[in-house]
Design an enzyme around this catalytic site. Structure first.
Site, PDB file in Angstrom:
ATOM      1  N   ASN A  43       0.874  -1.283   0.137  1.00 52.33           N
ATOM      2  CA  ASN A  43      -0.390   0.397  -0.468  1.00 52.33           C
ATOM      3  C   ASN A  43       1.021   1.617   0.360  1.00 52.33           C
ATOM      4  O   ASN A  43       1.863   0.792  -0.059  1.00 52.33           O
ATOM      5  CB  ASN A  43      -0.732  -0.231   0.941  1.00 52.33           C
ATOM      6  CG  ASN A  43      -2.008   0.823   1.564  1.00 52.33           C
ATOM      7  OD1 ASN A  43      -2.524   1.756   0.414  1.00 52.33           O
ATOM      8  ND2 ASN A  43      -2.771   1.613   2.432  1.00 52.33           N
ATOM      9  N   ASN A  72       1.565   3.585   2.119  1.00 53.44           N
ATOM     10  CA  ASN A  72       2.327   4.456   3.308  1.00 53.44           C
ATOM     11  C   ASN A  72       3.118   3.315   3.989  1.00 53.44           C
ATOM     12  O   ASN A  72       3.799   3.166   4.809  1.00 53.44           O
ATOM     13  CB  ASN A  72       0.983   4.780   4.381  1.00 53.44           C
ATOM     14  CG  ASN A  72       0.358   2.957   4.752  1.00 53.44           C
ATOM     15  OD1 ASN A  72       0.559   2.309   4.380  1.00 53.44           O
ATOM     16  ND2 ASN A  72      -0.623   3.369   5.866  1.00 53.44           N
ATOM     17  N   LYS A  73       3.406   2.050   2.845  1.00 55.74           N
ATOM     18  CA  LYS A  73       4.282   1.069   3.662  1.00 55.74           C
ATOM     19  C   LYS A  73       5.549   1.797   3.354  1.00 55.74           C
ATOM     20  O   LYS A  73       6.155   2.315   2.172  1.00 55.74           O
ATOM     21  CB  LYS A  73       3.872  -0.466   3.124  1.00 55.74           C
ATOM     22  CG  LYS A  73       2.431  -1.212   3.769  1.00 55.74           C
ATOM     23  CD  LYS A  73       2.285  -1.104   4.708  1.00 55.74           C
ATOM     24  CE  LYS A  73       0.860  -2.008   5.153  1.00 55.74           C
ATOM     25  NZ  LYS A  73      -0.464  -1.400   5.010  1.00 55.74           N
ATOM     26  N   ILE A  74       6.789   0.609   3.532  1.00 58.81           N
ATOM     27  CA  ILE A  74       7.397   0.757   3.407  1.00 58.81           C
ATOM     28  C   ILE A  74       8.187   0.783   2.227  1.00 58.81           C
ATOM     29  O   ILE A  74       9.264   1.766   2.148  1.00 58.81           O
ATOM     30  CB  ILE A  74       8.574  -0.446   4.705  1.00 58.81           C
ATOM     31  CG1 ILE A  74      10.373   0.328   4.868  1.00 58.81           C
ATOM     32  CG2 ILE A  74       8.994  -1.354   4.296  1.00 58.81           C
ATOM     33  CD1 ILE A  74      10.907   0.122   5.809  1.00 58.81           C
ATOM     34  N   LEU A  75       7.908  -0.554   1.225  1.00 58.27           N
ATOM     35  CA  LEU A  75       7.778  -0.639  -0.344  1.00 58.27           C
ATOM     36  C   LEU A  75       6.148  -0.058  -0.689  1.00 58.27           C
ATOM     37  O   LEU A  75       5.167  -0.500   0.046  1.00 58.27           O
ATOM     38  CB  LEU A  75       8.477  -1.105  -0.735  1.00 58.27           C
ATOM     39  CG  LEU A  75      10.102  -1.668  -0.335  1.00 58.27           C
ATOM     40  CD1 LEU A  75      10.821  -2.974  -1.149  1.00 58.27           C
ATOM     41  CD2 LEU A  75      11.330  -0.873  -0.779  1.00 58.27           C
TER      42      LEU A  75
END
Length: 376
Positions: A186, A188-191
């Site tokens: 998604n 907002n995730k780290i990737l």
């Protein structure tokens, strides 16, 4: 002042190479070389035997539950302290979530409360169908104890590592300890792949089954024939291209998130009423520190609560977010069984997520720290 977001996408130039190639080759449908490449590279990054790229982490959890045989009337053990996307797929399957409290060290599922839940369900003649673990905010759960319980009671494990890509437990990447693991990409995730997720497993038959279900469960025939329910869950070739570029940066992104966590620890240490937590990584754990989270050390007061902090940060154009509201407190799950509850309810009452994006500057971080000092 420019807005400081909680966890915005952080793209490099790598992604454009894959996107341009896909457009030039007319591979923009939900099939193509970026998907197979992304899946292979996910396997390399995580050590998983097989990966299936999907439209979301939620879709991955849904398919994972189906692969483990969860169906109508079953019960699935699940932490209460997590995002609703962990538990919603249990309802998709017609099953019931059995919520379990957190422990205070990692904020993940408490082994003691898990044992209590399993034994109580067995006494009621309702053996749970599966155990759904979560690694909250990128912090590994206490896997030694939790997996030992799963093995003892013969429970298949689905590992929700949506927030934990790049984190490890005893040197092994998270997402690869259960029969099935899932990741989220998604925004907002780290990737990120904009929107997307993946299912990983070491079982070739399960991976093939996941691909079959994710592409409308089309029977092997020259025409469209369907003998069971399928889903439109496959990731597009374009978005997989973004994922390939992002994966090249995974090590740098984890390193930067951990640096940001350390920065907050150092620069907020002078605020006795606020604690950066969970501070310690248990033995063998390596968190990706996806989001830096803080707790009011002495508990909320009428004038200082996580919400008053959040509102003050908003006046400085800084986004923050409450910790996850426990699912057993959500109207959607009002009738679901819950074991414990005091730990995750306390965390929700005292906690806040701070901006943790890897593109933040020193000036951004100083601005956040100043705003917190003002509020306190």
């Amino acid at each position: 002042m420019d807005r400081i977001y909680l966890s915005p996408p952080h793209l490099g130039r790598h992604e454009l190479n894959y996107l341009h190639k896909a457009v030039e080759d007319n591979w923009i449908a939900p099939a193509g070389p970026n998907i197979t490449g992304f899946e292979a590279e996910l396997c390399t990054a995580t050590g998983a035997g097989h990966a299936v790229a999907l439209v979301s982490g939620t879709a991955a959890i849904h398919l994972g539950l189906l692969l483990l045989g969860v169906g109508v009337g079953d019960e699935v053990l699940c932490p209460s302290f997590t995002f609703v996307a962990t538990a919603n797929p249990i309802l998709y399957c017609g099953a019931t979530p059995i919520f379990v409290d957190s422990e205070a060290d990692t904020w993940n599922m408490c082994p003691e409360r898990l044992r209590e839940a399993i034994e109580d369900r067995l006494r009621l003649g309702k053996k749970p169908k599966a155990l759904l673990l979560v690694h909250l905010y990128g912090m590994p759960a206490k896997l030694d104890e939790l997996l030992a319980l799963a093995e003892h009671y013969d429970l298949p494990v689905l590992e929700d590592a949506a927030e934990a890509l790049g984190a490890r437990y005893r040197g092994q990447p998270l997402g690869t300890f259960g029969g099935v693991g899932v990741f989220s990409f998604n925004g907002n995730k780290i990737l990120t792949t904009s929107g997307g997720g993946a299912l990983v497993t070491n079982n070739a038959a399960l991976a093939e089954r996941a691909r079959f279900l994710a592409t409308q469960a089309k029977d092997p025939a020259p025409y469209y024939q369907h003998s069971q329910v399928g889903y439109n869950y496959r990731l597009s070739n374009l978005l997989a291209g973004i994922g390939r570029g992002q994966l090249e940066l995974l090590g740098d992104r984890v390193k930067r998130r951990r640096e940001i966590f350390g920065w907050y620890q150092e620069h907020l240490a002078s605020l006795p009423s606020l604690v950066v937590a969970p501070a310690a990584e248990p033995t063998g754990s390596y968190s990706n520190r996806w989001l830096t989270t803080v707790l009011l050390a002495t508990g909320p007061t009428p004038s200082v609560t996580p919400e008053t902090l959040r509102q003050h940060l908003e006046t400085r154009n800084i986004e923050s977010r409450p910790l996850w509201k426990p699912l057993h407190l959500q109207p959607l799950f009002a009738t679901a069984p819950m074991y414990g509850g005091a730990v995750c309810e306390d965390l929700f009452a005292r906690g806040l997520c701070l901006p943790s994006g890897t593109a933040m500057t020193e000036e951004d971080l100083l601005r956040i720290a100043r705003a917190l000092r003002e509020a306190l």
